[in-house]
Design a protein around this motif. Sequence first.
Motif, mmCIF file in Angstrom:
data_model
loop_
_atom_site.group_PDB
_atom_site.id
_atom_site.type_symbol
_atom_site.label_atom_id
_atom_site.label_comp_id
_atom_site.label_asym_id
_atom_site.label_seq_id
_atom_site.Cartn_x
_atom_site.Cartn_y
_atom_site.Cartn_z
ATOM 1 N N ASP A 154 63.906 -17.022 -3.788
ATOM 2 C CA ASP A 154 64.296 -15.898 -2.936
ATOM 3 C C ASP A 154 65.377 -16.243 -1.918
ATOM 4 O O ASP A 154 65.926 -15.352 -1.275
ATOM 5 C CB ASP A 154 63.068 -15.338 -2.201
ATOM 6 N N ASP A 155 65.669 -17.536 -1.732
ATOM 7 C CA ASP A 155 66.721 -17.935 -0.792
ATOM 8 C C ASP A 155 67.376 -19.218 -1.296
ATOM 9 O O ASP A 155 66.906 -19.850 -2.244
ATOM 10 C CB ASP A 155 66.176 -18.099 0.636
ATOM 11 N N VAL A 156 68.470 -19.605 -0.656
ATOM 12 C CA VAL A 156 69.258 -20.757 -1.099
ATOM 13 C C VAL A 156 68.443 -22.048 -1.023
ATOM 14 O O VAL A 156 68.502 -22.892 -1.924
ATOM 15 C CB VAL A 156 70.552 -20.874 -0.257
ATOM 16 N N GLU A 157 67.674 -22.209 0.040
ATOM 17 C CA GLU A 157 66.878 -23.429 0.198
ATOM 18 C C GLU A 157 65.839 -23.553 -0.907
ATOM 19 O O GLU A 157 65.659 -24.621 -1.481
ATOM 20 C CB GLU A 157 66.213 -23.428 1.586
ATOM 21 N N MET A 158 65.173 -22.455 -1.245
ATOM 22 C CA MET A 158 64.176 -22.498 -2.314
ATOM 23 C C MET A 158 64.842 -22.721 -3.666
ATOM 24 O O MET A 158 64.300 -23.425 -4.517
ATOM 25 C CB MET A 158 63.329 -21.226 -2.328
ATOM 26 N N GLN A 159 66.021 -22.165 -3.861
ATOM 27 C CA GLN A 159 66.759 -22.419 -5.097
ATOM 28 C C GLN A 159 67.043 -23.912 -5.256
ATOM 29 O O GLN A 159 66.892 -24.462 -6.348
ATOM 30 C CB GLN A 159 68.071 -21.627 -5.103
ATOM 31 N N ALA A 160 67.416 -24.581 -4.173
ATOM 32 C CA ALA A 160 67.694 -26.026 -4.217
ATOM 33 C C ALA A 160 66.418 -26.804 -4.531
ATOM 34 O O ALA A 160 66.447 -27.758 -5.309
ATOM 35 C CB ALA A 160 68.297 -26.483 -2.889
ATOM 36 N N ILE A 205 63.827 -25.738 -6.222
ATOM 37 C CA ILE A 205 63.494 -25.483 -7.626
ATOM 38 C C ILE A 205 64.388 -26.328 -8.533
ATOM 39 O O ILE A 205 63.904 -26.948 -9.490
ATOM 40 C CB ILE A 205 63.605 -23.978 -7.950
ATOM 41 N N GLN A 206 65.680 -26.371 -8.241
ATOM 42 C CA GLN A 206 66.594 -27.171 -9.050
ATOM 43 C C GLN A 206 66.227 -28.650 -9.015
ATOM 44 O O GLN A 206 66.289 -29.340 -10.033
ATOM 45 C CB GLN A 206 68.035 -26.961 -8.585
ATOM 46 N N HIS A 207 65.803 -29.141 -7.854
ATOM 47 C CA HIS A 207 65.372 -30.534 -7.730
ATOM 48 C C HIS A 207 64.161 -30.794 -8.627
ATOM 49 O O HIS A 207 64.122 -31.792 -9.357
ATOM 50 C CB HIS A 207 65.046 -30.864 -6.274
ATOM 51 N N HIS A 208 63.180 -29.906 -8.577
ATOM 52 C CA HIS A 208 61.980 -30.060 -9.409
ATOM 53 C C HIS A 208 62.335 -29.999 -10.897
ATOM 54 O O HIS A 208 61.830 -30.787 -11.696
ATOM 55 C CB HIS A 208 60.941 -28.981 -9.081
ATOM 56 N N GLN A 209 63.215 -29.084 -11.261
ATOM 57 C CA GLN A 209 63.614 -28.955 -12.661
ATOM 58 C C GLN A 209 64.276 -30.235 -13.163
ATOM 59 O O GLN A 209 64.041 -30.660 -14.297
ATOM 60 C CB GLN A 209 64.562 -27.766 -12.846
ATOM 61 N N ALA A 210 65.083 -30.848 -12.332
ATOM 62 C CA ALA A 210 65.792 -32.069 -12.724
ATOM 63 C C ALA A 210 64.840 -33.244 -12.937
ATOM 64 O O ALA A 210 65.167 -34.172 -13.685
ATOM 65 C CB ALA A 210 66.834 -32.426 -11.668
ATOM 66 N N GLN A 211 63.667 -33.203 -12.316
ATOM 67 C CA GLN A 211 62.695 -34.291 -12.438
ATOM 68 C C GLN A 211 61.899 -34.234 -13.743
ATOM 69 O O GLN A 211 61.336 -35.231 -14.165
ATOM 70 C CB GLN A 211 61.704 -34.253 -11.257
ATOM 71 N N ARG A 212 61.853 -33.066 -14.358
ATOM 72 C CA ARG A 212 60.999 -32.877 -15.545
ATOM 73 C C ARG A 212 61.698 -33.309 -16.823
ATOM 74 O O ARG A 212 62.891 -33.062 -17.004
ATOM 75 C CB ARG A 212 60.655 -31.387 -15.701
ATOM 76 N N PRO A 213 60.941 -33.894 -17.753
ATOM 77 C CA PRO A 213 61.504 -34.209 -19.074
ATOM 78 C C PRO A 213 61.952 -32.929 -19.790
ATOM 79 O O PRO A 213 61.342 -31.869 -19.630
ATOM 80 C CB PRO A 213 60.327 -34.857 -19.811
ATOM 81 N N GLU A 214 62.993 -33.048 -20.568
ATOM 82 C CA GLU A 214 63.555 -31.886 -21.263
ATOM 83 C C GLU A 214 62.619 -31.291 -22.300
ATOM 84 O O GLU A 214 62.729 -30.106 -22.627
ATOM 85 C CB GLU A 214 64.888 -32.255 -21.905
ATOM 86 N N ASN A 215 61.707 -32.088 -22.828
ATOM 87 C CA ASN A 215 60.831 -31.580 -23.889
ATOM 88 C C ASN A 215 59.621 -30.807 -23.343
ATOM 89 O O ASN A 215 58.821 -30.311 -24.120
ATOM 90 C CB ASN A 215 60.377 -32.716 -24.802
ATOM 91 N N TRP A 216 59.493 -30.688 -22.045
ATOM 92 C CA TRP A 216 58.406 -29.894 -21.473
ATOM 93 C C TRP A 216 58.792 -28.419 -21.482
ATOM 94 O O TRP A 216 59.919 -28.053 -21.116
ATOM 95 C CB TRP A 216 58.120 -30.297 -20.038
#
Length: 168
Positions: free
Chosen positions: A38-44, A46-57
């Motif tokens: 909902d805001d720029v800080e939360m978007q960042a 979320i992107q950080h968490h996404q980058a930590q996850r393996p691609e096959n998940w």
Amino acid sequence: MSIHFILGGARSGKSAYAEQLAKIQTQPVTYIATARADDVEMQARIQHHQAQRPENWATLEVSENLGLVLNKLKADACVIVDCLTLWMMNCFAQHPKLNTQAIDAFVEALNSFEGDLILVSNEISMGVVPMGALSRDYVDALGRLHQQIAARADRVTLMVAGLPMTVK
């Protein structure tokens, strides 16, 4: 089938610990993300968490009907739900009063889920009692949900400064 419940404060290492546990699983992993960008800080965040996850998940974004989604997942899966704090906030945002139907459906889904489940949530009830009625309702509802999950869980871990502390 097992439930591992991971609690802790903000930036205590809950998500990283949950992901470490999932990475050693042999079955497919599904990551249920409950945050809304909902805001720029939360978007960042979320992107950080996404980058930590393996691609096959597999990743599912679920803001409200968590019980319904759990009921549709396969028994041979490892599922991470990150996090129940934000999911509950989403439920409150949609329904200013306590959304007992969504909570009951989630608890019912826990009881029938046949895979390995890793649940992440913030332990927010260790501080002062909030002043506003809505905030108190939220903290009370989340605390009651935590108690139900902890009673049902096979393992409960409290994260403190990146260290897992075994509670159950």
